[in-house]
Each structure stands twice: as C-alpha cells, then as structure tokens.
Design a protein around this motif. Structure first.
Motif, PDB file in Angstrom:
ATOM      1  N   GLY A  56       0.806  -1.216   0.000  1.00 36.45           N
ATOM      2  CA  GLY A  56       0.000   0.000   0.000  1.00 36.45           C
ATOM      3  C   GLY A  56       0.836   1.261   0.000  1.00 36.45           C
ATOM      4  N   SER A  57       2.155   1.108  -0.104  1.00 35.34           N
ATOM      5  CA  SER A  57       3.068   2.241  -0.229  1.00 35.34           C
ATOM      6  C   SER A  57       3.737   2.184  -1.592  1.00 35.34           C
ATOM      7  CB  SER A  57       4.146   2.176   0.860  1.00 35.34           C
ATOM      8  OG  SER A  57       3.575   2.235   2.146  1.00 35.34           O
ATOM      9  N   PRO A  58       4.232   3.312  -2.098  1.00 32.09           N
ATOM     10  CA  PRO A  58       5.027   3.258  -3.332  1.00 32.09           C
ATOM     11  C   PRO A  58       6.200   2.292  -3.152  1.00 32.09           C
ATOM     12  CG  PRO A  58       4.496   5.519  -2.774  1.00 32.09           C
ATOM     13  CD  PRO A  58       4.084   4.693  -1.597  1.00 32.09           C
ATOM     14  N   ALA A  59       6.487   1.501  -4.157  1.00 29.54           N
ATOM     15  CA  ALA A  59       7.533   0.484  -4.059  1.00 29.54           C
ATOM     16  C   ALA A  59       8.614   0.738  -5.105  1.00 29.54           C
ATOM     17  CB  ALA A  59       6.946  -0.907  -4.241  1.00 29.54           C
ATOM     18  N   ARG A  60       9.858   0.429  -4.721  1.00 31.66           N
ATOM     19  CA  ARG A  60      11.004   0.588  -5.619  1.00 31.66           C
ATOM     20  C   ARG A  60      11.903  -0.634  -5.512  1.00 31.66           C
ATOM     21  NH1 ARG A  60      12.936   5.740  -7.124  1.00 31.66           N
ATOM     22  NH2 ARG A  60      15.047   5.098  -6.543  1.00 31.66           N
ATOM     23  N   ILE A  61      12.360  -1.124  -6.663  1.00 30.50           N
ATOM     24  CA  ILE A  61      13.323  -2.216  -6.729  1.00 30.50           C
ATOM     25  C   ILE A  61      14.526  -1.702  -7.510  1.00 30.50           C
ATOM     26  CG2 ILE A  61      13.809  -4.560  -7.537  1.00 30.50           C
ATOM     27  CD1 ILE A  61      10.232  -3.490  -7.282  1.00 30.50           C
ATOM     28  N   THR A  62      15.687  -1.682  -6.863  1.00 35.91           N
ATOM     29  CA  THR A  62      16.895  -1.171  -7.488  1.00 35.91           C
ATOM     30  C   THR A  62      17.953  -2.259  -7.553  1.00 35.91           C
ATOM     31  OG1 THR A  62      16.493   1.094  -6.734  1.00 35.91           O
ATOM     32  CG2 THR A  62      18.764   0.530  -7.304  1.00 35.91           C
ATOM     33  N   VAL A  63      18.607  -2.381  -8.702  1.00 36.11           N
ATOM     34  CA  VAL A  63      19.724  -3.308  -8.887  1.00 36.11           C
ATOM     35  C   VAL A  63      20.917  -2.500  -9.376  1.00 36.11           C
ATOM     36  CG1 VAL A  63      20.557  -5.380 -10.046  1.00 36.11           C
ATOM     37  CG2 VAL A  63      18.128  -5.160  -9.508  1.00 36.11           C
ATOM     38  N   ARG A  64      22.008  -2.513  -8.605  1.00 41.54           N
ATOM     39  CA  ARG A  64      23.192  -1.758  -9.008  1.00 41.54           C
ATOM     40  C   ARG A  64      24.068  -2.555  -9.969  1.00 41.54           C
ATOM     41  NH1 ARG A  64      25.894   2.224  -4.617  1.00 41.54           N
ATOM     42  NH2 ARG A  64      24.017   3.340  -3.978  1.00 41.54           N
ATOM     43  N   ARG A  65      24.143  -3.874  -9.771  1.00 42.43           N
ATOM     44  CA  ARG A  65      24.996  -4.697 -10.625  1.00 42.43           C
ATOM     45  C   ARG A  65      24.337  -6.052 -10.825  1.00 42.43           C
ATOM     46  NH1 ARG A  65      31.022  -5.212  -8.663  1.00 42.43           N
ATOM     47  NH2 ARG A  65      30.795  -2.952  -8.998  1.00 42.43           N
ATOM     48  N   GLY A  66      24.355  -6.532 -12.076  1.00 41.06           N
ATOM     49  CA  GLY A  66      23.730  -7.806 -12.377  1.00 41.06           C
ATOM     50  C   GLY A  66      22.274  -7.633 -12.796  1.00 41.06           C
ATOM     51  N   SER A  67      21.553  -8.757 -12.843  1.00 39.10           N
ATOM     52  CA  SER A  67      20.178  -8.749 -13.352  1.00 39.10           C
ATOM     53  C   SER A  67      19.248  -9.551 -12.462  1.00 39.10           C
ATOM     54  CB  SER A  67      20.131  -9.355 -14.763  1.00 39.10           C
ATOM     55  OG  SER A  67      20.884  -8.593 -15.685  1.00 39.10           O
ATOM     56  N   LEU A  68      18.014  -9.073 -12.361  1.00 43.86           N
ATOM     57  CA  LEU A  68      16.946  -9.801 -11.689  1.00 43.86           C
ATOM     58  C   LEU A  68      15.778  -9.974 -12.643  1.00 43.86           C
ATOM     59  CD1 LEU A  68      16.747  -8.077  -8.167  1.00 43.86           C
ATOM     60  CD2 LEU A  68      17.831 -10.261  -8.742  1.00 43.86           C
ATOM     61  N   LEU A  69      15.199 -11.169 -12.626  1.00 39.34           N
ATOM     62  CA  LEU A  69      13.928 -11.408 -13.304  1.00 39.34           C
ATOM     63  C   LEU A  69      12.834 -11.049 -12.318  1.00 39.34           C
ATOM     64  CD1 LEU A  69      12.794 -12.905 -15.992  1.00 39.34           C
ATOM     65  CD2 LEU A  69      12.272 -14.737 -14.385  1.00 39.34           C
ATOM     66  N   ALA A  70      11.943 -10.159 -12.713  1.00 40.28           N
ATOM     67  CA  ALA A  70      10.862  -9.693 -11.836  1.00 40.28           C
ATOM     68  C   ALA A  70       9.519 -10.081 -12.433  1.00 40.28           C
ATOM     69  CB  ALA A  70      10.933  -8.176 -11.658  1.00 40.28           C
ATOM     70  N   LEU A  71       8.614 -10.567 -11.591  1.00 41.55           N
ATOM     71  CA  LEU A  71       7.256 -10.852 -12.056  1.00 41.55           C
ATOM     72  C   LEU A  71       6.253 -10.392 -11.017  1.00 41.55           C
ATOM     73  CD1 LEU A  71       5.867 -13.674 -10.665  1.00 41.55           C
ATOM     74  CD2 LEU A  71       7.768 -14.671 -11.892  1.00 41.55           C
ATOM     75  N   TRP A  72       5.118  -9.900 -11.498  1.00 43.33           N
ATOM     76  CA  TRP A  72       4.066  -9.390 -10.617  1.00 43.33           C
ATOM     77  C   TRP A  72       2.723  -9.543 -11.315  1.00 43.33           C
ATOM     78  CZ3 TRP A  72       7.700  -6.389 -13.083  1.00 43.33           C
ATOM     79  CH2 TRP A  72       7.242  -5.473 -14.024  1.00 43.33           C
ATOM     80  N   ASP A  73       1.654  -9.296 -10.550  1.00 43.50           N
ATOM     81  CA  ASP A  73       0.300  -9.440 -11.082  1.00 43.50           C
ATOM     82  C   ASP A  73       0.053  -8.446 -12.213  1.00 43.50           C
ATOM     83  OD1 ASP A  73      -0.266 -11.408  -9.217  1.00 43.50           O
ATOM     84  OD2 ASP A  73      -1.083  -9.998  -7.760  1.00 43.50           O
ATOM     85  N   ARG A  74      -0.469  -8.954 -13.299  1.00 41.28           N
ATOM     86  CA  ARG A  74      -0.700  -8.115 -14.481  1.00 41.28           C
ATOM     87  C   ARG A  74      -1.638  -6.949 -14.190  1.00 41.28           C
ATOM     88  NH1 ARG A  74      -2.630  -9.923 -20.604  1.00 41.28           N
ATOM     89  NH2 ARG A  74      -3.809  -8.038 -21.040  1.00 41.28           N
ATOM     90  N   LYS A  75      -2.556  -7.125 -13.267  1.00 38.07           N
ATOM     91  CA  LYS A  75      -3.535  -6.065 -12.979  1.00 38.07           C
ATOM     92  C   LYS A  75      -2.858  -4.769 -12.539  1.00 38.07           C
ATOM     93  CE  LYS A  75      -4.127  -7.660  -8.218  1.00 38.07           C
ATOM     94  NZ  LYS A  75      -5.054  -8.289  -7.247  1.00 38.07           N
ATOM     95  N   ASN A  76      -1.605  -4.858 -12.054  1.00 35.07           N
ATOM     96  CA  ASN A  76      -0.890  -3.658 -11.615  1.00 35.07           C
ATOM     97  C   ASN A  76      -0.296  -2.862 -12.773  1.00 35.07           C
ATOM     98  OD1 ASN A  76      -1.205  -4.004  -8.746  1.00 35.07           O
ATOM     99  ND2 ASN A  76       0.210  -5.722  -8.906  1.00 35.07           N
ATOM    100  N   GLY A  77      -0.295  -3.428 -13.961  1.00 36.37           N
ATOM    101  CA  GLY A  77       0.232  -2.717 -15.114  1.00 36.37           C
ATOM    102  C   GLY A  77       1.746  -2.682 -15.134  1.00 36.37           C
ATOM    103  N   PHE A  78       2.287  -1.900 -16.051  1.00 39.73           N
ATOM    104  CA  PHE A  78       3.730  -1.835 -16.257  1.00 39.73           C
ATOM    105  C   PHE A  78       4.379  -0.893 -15.243  1.00 39.73           C
ATOM    106  CE2 PHE A  78       1.809  -2.859 -20.365  1.00 39.73           C
ATOM    107  CZ  PHE A  78       2.488  -4.034 -20.666  1.00 39.73           C
ATOM    108  N   ALA A  79       5.600  -1.234 -14.861  1.00 39.21           N
ATOM    109  CA  ALA A  79       6.338  -0.415 -13.904  1.00 39.21           C
ATOM    110  C   ALA A  79       6.992   0.766 -14.602  1.00 39.21           C
ATOM    111  CB  ALA A  79       7.402  -1.263 -13.214  1.00 39.21           C
ATOM    112  N   ASN A  80       7.313   1.779 -13.815  1.00 37.30           N
ATOM    113  CA  ASN A  80       8.114   2.897 -14.306  1.00 37.30           C
ATOM    114  C   ASN A  80       9.586   2.543 -14.142  1.00 37.30           C
ATOM    115  OD1 ASN A  80       8.627   5.630 -15.203  1.00 37.30           O
ATOM    116  ND2 ASN A  80       9.201   6.083 -13.090  1.00 37.30           N
TER     117      ASN A  80
END
Length: 216
Positions: free
Chosen positions: A184-208
């Motif tokens: 229920g708060s704004p969320a941020r995922i940051t990666v400084r080095r390397g890669s992460l595969l991220a998945l979430w519910d489609r109803k939330n739409g695309f991330a910025n």
C-alpha cells in the motif's frame, strides 16, 4: 520511436496496453493467429512456421533446426530495426515450459543490449531489471517475486515491500526474492549490478523504469 510488439504462439487473452500508431507489430510463427483475431495487420512475420502449419505470404522464413527460438528471432529483428522497448504476447501461458524459460533468457538478451522487454501473460507481467530501478505506485497489490539471472545481483534495494532489503545480494542458487508483496506504499526495486527477473500481477500494469547513474 514506439515499441516492438511481438505476438508469439502461446495463449493470448487481451492486450495489456493500446497499440500506438508508431508501434511495430511482429508475428512470430503461430502468433499470427492472435493478430488475425484482433484484426490487426502485422508489419512483419517471422519464424520457422512449425506452429502455424503454413508459410504466410511475405514472411521471413527460417529453418526448424536453428539456434534461435521464434521469440529470439523477433527480438533480433526488433533490435535490428532500432527498437528498444518490447512487449511479448503469447509468451508465458503455453504448454512448453522450456519455451517459457527461453523467453526469460530472451529478456536478458535484450537487457544486455540496452533494451528492455516484458512478457505479457494472462495473470503476470515479467521483465528483467539490469542496473536500474523499477517503481510501482501505492495502489499496486499482490505478489512481486525476484530471481537472480546469471552472476550475483548486487546492490539490491527493495523499498515499500513487505520484505525490505538494503544493498543486498541475490544469487542464482537460492530463491530469496520469491513471494514478496506490495504494502500500500510506493515500491522501488533497485539493482546496481547484475540482473533480476521480476514478475508481478498483471492487474498492476507496467512499472516505471529509472536508469541508474552511470557512476554506479
């Protein structure tokens, strides 16, 4: 420049975003059926056509025995044309788990080349985060899971999620990032080095997406 919107052969339910006038519509083999159902004319048709069962007029044809999947052929084609944003429909909900996993690697292939893409499924959106930040609004709900691709993902910071992390490390040998969720708060995922595969519910739409400073 618009997006390269690829239609693959697996299950397709509905568009997740309107087609823009400058988007490039690319049918990968059996994905042509989805475009036909939508009454949309592709700008390009590509593949070996073992799924479609016939070769459409004007298609770019490849042999069945090849290194690239049809989705990878589409990714290469889009990059060749200069596109840096990709949507892959019909790429998650098929009967072939091996092709789903290969599509995860196709996202990494794009990220390694300065582009980014999303797999659009019936229930989920999937993308690769590579040395950047994804932002979600406070209205986002449900599950968000993260999986390391390749070498360790370092400098991983998770904010506004149930399980926070500050400058942590995720590895490909342990699923530490599975089943996080929005709060229920704004969320941020940051990666400084390397890669992460991220998945979430489609109803939330695309991330910025926010590119990390090059000094990192």
């Amino acid at each position: 420049m618009g997006k390269c919107v690829v239609f693959c052969a697996a299950q397709f339910d509905a568009l997740a975003a309107p087609i823009a006038p400058d988007d490039y519509l690319l049918a990968a083999d059996g994905g042509l059926r989805h475009l036909n159902r939508l009454k949309l004319k592709p700008h390009g048709i590509i593949g070996d056509f073992d799924s479609l069962g016939y070769v459409p007029r004007g298609a770019q044809v490849f042999p069945v025995e090849k290194d690239d999947t049809d989705a990878m052929l589409a990714a290469r084609k889009g990059l060749e044309l200069g596109y840096r944003e990709f949507l892959f429909y019909g790429s998650l909900d098929g009967p072939r788990l091996d092709h789903t996993i290969s599509n995860f690697q196709t996202l990494q292939f794009l990220a390694d080349r300065g582009a980014h893409g999303y797999l659009v499924g019936r229930d989920y959106l999937v993308t690769v985060i590579r040395q950047e930040t994804l932002e979600f609004p406070a209205a986002a709900t449900g599950i968000l899971s993260l999986f390391c691709l390749g070498p360790d993902a370092q400098g991983v910071t998770l904010e506004g999620l149930h399980y926070p992390l500050r400058s942590g490390r995720l590895t490909s040998g342990f699923p530490l990032g599975v089943s996080n969720h929005f709060t229920g708060s704004p969320a941020r995922i940051t990666v400084r080095r390397g890669s992460l595969l991220a998945l979430w519910d489609r109803k939330n739409g695309f991330a910025n997406r926010v590119e990390n400073p090059r000094s990192w």
